[in-house]
Design a protein around this motif. Structure first.
Motif, PDB file in Angstrom:
ATOM      1  N   ARG A 224       0.835  -1.212   0.000  1.00 44.60           N
ATOM      2  CA  ARG A 224       0.000   0.000   0.000  1.00 44.60           C
ATOM      3  C   ARG A 224       0.868   1.260   0.000  1.00 44.60           C
ATOM      4  O   ARG A 224       0.501   2.256  -0.648  1.00 44.60           O
ATOM      5  CB  ARG A 224      -0.919  -0.020   1.218  1.00 44.60           C
ATOM      6  N   GLN A 225       1.987   1.204   0.692  1.00 47.96           N
ATOM      7  CA  GLN A 225       2.873   2.369   0.702  1.00 47.96           C
ATOM      8  C   GLN A 225       3.447   2.611  -0.689  1.00 47.96           C
ATOM      9  O   GLN A 225       3.558   3.765  -1.142  1.00 47.96           O
ATOM     10  CB  GLN A 225       4.012   2.166   1.707  1.00 47.96           C
ATOM     11  N   ALA A 226       3.814   1.542  -1.378  1.00 49.43           N
ATOM     12  CA  ALA A 226       4.332   1.683  -2.744  1.00 49.43           C
ATOM     13  C   ALA A 226       3.265   2.292  -3.662  1.00 49.43           C
ATOM     14  O   ALA A 226       3.566   3.148  -4.500  1.00 49.43           O
ATOM     15  CB  ALA A 226       4.778   0.325  -3.275  1.00 49.43           C
ATOM     16  N   ILE A 227       2.018   1.854  -3.487  1.00 48.75           N
ATOM     17  CA  ILE A 227       0.928   2.364  -4.325  1.00 48.75           C
ATOM     18  C   ILE A 227       0.621   3.828  -4.003  1.00 48.75           C
ATOM     19  O   ILE A 227       0.457   4.648  -4.916  1.00 48.75           O
ATOM     20  CB  ILE A 227      -0.331   1.499  -4.122  1.00 48.75           C
ATOM     21  N   ASN A 228       0.547   4.151  -2.726  1.00 47.36           N
ATOM     22  CA  ASN A 228       0.163   5.505  -2.316  1.00 47.36           C
ATOM     23  C   ASN A 228       1.270   6.527  -2.532  1.00 47.36           C
ATOM     24  O   ASN A 228       1.006   7.667  -2.947  1.00 47.36           O
ATOM     25  CB  ASN A 228      -0.249   5.500  -0.836  1.00 47.36           C
ATOM     26  N   ASP A 229       2.511   6.138  -2.241  1.00 47.81           N
ATOM     27  CA  ASP A 229       3.628   7.090  -2.329  1.00 47.81           C
ATOM     28  C   ASP A 229       4.208   7.207  -3.723  1.00 47.81           C
ATOM     29  O   ASP A 229       4.826   8.222  -4.054  1.00 47.81           O
ATOM     30  CB  ASP A 229       4.747   6.688  -1.351  1.00 47.81           C
ATOM     31  N   HIS A 230       4.016   6.185  -4.535  1.00 45.27           N
ATOM     32  CA  HIS A 230       4.634   6.192  -5.864  1.00 45.27           C
ATOM     33  C   HIS A 230       3.645   5.720  -6.931  1.00 45.27           C
ATOM     34  O   HIS A 230       3.892   4.736  -7.639  1.00 45.27           O
ATOM     35  CB  HIS A 230       5.894   5.308  -5.862  1.00 45.27           C
ATOM     36  N   PRO A 231       2.518   6.413  -7.052  1.00 46.49           N
ATOM     37  CA  PRO A 231       1.504   5.998  -8.041  1.00 46.49           C
ATOM     38  C   PRO A 231       2.046   6.110  -9.461  1.00 46.49           C
ATOM     39  O   PRO A 231       2.851   6.985  -9.766  1.00 46.49           O
ATOM     40  CB  PRO A 231       0.360   6.985  -7.787  1.00 46.49           C
ATOM     41  N   GLY A 232       1.581   5.217 -10.300  1.00 52.87           N
ATOM     42  CA  GLY A 232       1.986   5.258 -11.702  1.00 52.87           C
ATOM     43  C   GLY A 232       3.279   4.546 -12.008  1.00 52.87           C
ATOM     44  O   GLY A 232       3.635   4.401 -13.183  1.00 52.87           O
ATOM     45  N   THR A 233       3.996   4.093 -10.996  1.00 54.95           N
ATOM     46  CA  THR A 233       5.252   3.391 -11.231  1.00 54.95           C
ATOM     47  C   THR A 233       4.982   1.907 -11.476  1.00 54.95           C
ATOM     48  O   THR A 233       3.916   1.376 -11.141  1.00 54.95           O
ATOM     49  CB  THR A 233       6.198   3.531 -10.030  1.00 54.95           C
ATOM     50  N   THR A 234       5.972   1.251 -12.073  1.00 54.95           N
ATOM     51  CA  THR A 234       5.861  -0.193 -12.281  1.00 54.95           C
ATOM     52  C   THR A 234       5.721  -0.918 -10.952  1.00 54.95           C
ATOM     53  O   THR A 234       4.948  -1.873 -10.826  1.00 54.95           O
ATOM     54  CB  THR A 234       7.098  -0.713 -13.032  1.00 54.95           C
TER      55      THR A 234
END
Length: 251
Positions: A224-234
């Motif tokens: 969730r942190q990857a999704i929320n903090d870095h949206p649009g990334t692979t």
């Protein structure tokens, strides 16, 4: 009456006695009837179309199981191959970025130590040491690569490539399935090199490590942190896929 006449009379009396035994009490007839009944039952079983159909269905299911096993092996191979191709792509990108980000005139004056071999400190600059470690990763010498990246971070802590090296240190351990060891190395990317472009990938791998170690809640938190903090990334996209998979698993 002579002896011949007596014998004839005796045999006749025996035959007459046999004919007087009721059919339902004759042991021979009873045995023959039982054998005939059993034979009829066996013939019915052997001629039963439903049993033949069942045998055919079992054979078909066995063939389907064999085919599915082959498909699973193929998917596993393709997944492993895709992972290797993705790793090769990342390595190639890092190689090109290293040449852009590092200063060609930068020498190893920041450290007087030398680790020997192909690791950090054995060449003239941080870029050369980083390249040597990447080459070990590319050649799948993961244990050697892990040591080289570890040496790099120690020798060149201020290098613009240090964050990348820290990530690949964790990755080299991850591909060897050393999840417990790789986890803190990925966490260092996030905590120590927060400006590194590898932070999204590190968060993804933190989630993967927790997942493999059975820490489901920690894994979901990292995803969730990857999704929320870095949206649009692979990394965010892959994190979403893993979260969905965990939901299907009932986590």
């Amino acid at each position: 009456m002579n002896n011949t006449s007596v014998g004839i009379v005796f045999i006749a009396s025996l035959l007459a006695g046999c004919t007087t035994i009721p059919a339902d009490e004759d042991p021979v007839l009873i045995k023959l009837t039982d054998l005939e009944r059993r034979l009829i039952a066996i013939e019915r079983v052997t001629n039963n179309d439903s049993l033949l159909d069942l045998a055919s269905q079992v054979a078909e299911l066995e063939a389907q199981v064999r085919a599915l096993r082959g498909d699973v092996e193929t998917v596993q191979f393709q997944a492993e191959d895709a992972g290797n191709r993705q790793r090769e792509l990342y390595l190639d990108l890092d190689d090109r970025l290293a040449k852009l980000e590092s200063n060609p005139g930068r020498v190893a004056s920041s450290s007087t130590g030398s680790t020997g071999g192909n690791g950090a400190g054995s060449s003239g600059s941080d870029a050369d040491a980083y390249q040597a470690a990447l080459n070990q990763m590319r050649e799948r010498q993961y244990a050697d690569a892990a040591q080289s990246f570890k040496d790099f971070v120690s020798v060149y802590p201020e290098s613009p490539l240090a964050g990348n090296a820290q990530y690949w240190l964790g990755e080299s351990q991850y591909v060897m399935r050393q999840f417990q060891t790789a986890l803190p190395e990925f966490e260092k990317v996030v905590d120590v090199y927060s400006e590194s472009s590898k932070v999204p990938d590190a968060l993804l791998k933190i989630g993967y490590c927790h997942y493999e170690l059975g820490n489901r809640q920690s894994a979901m938190q990292a995803f969730r942190q990857a999704i929320n903090d870095h949206p649009g990334t692979t990394a965010a996209g892959l994190a979403s896929q893993r979260l969905e998979r965990m939901r299907r698993e009932g986590t």
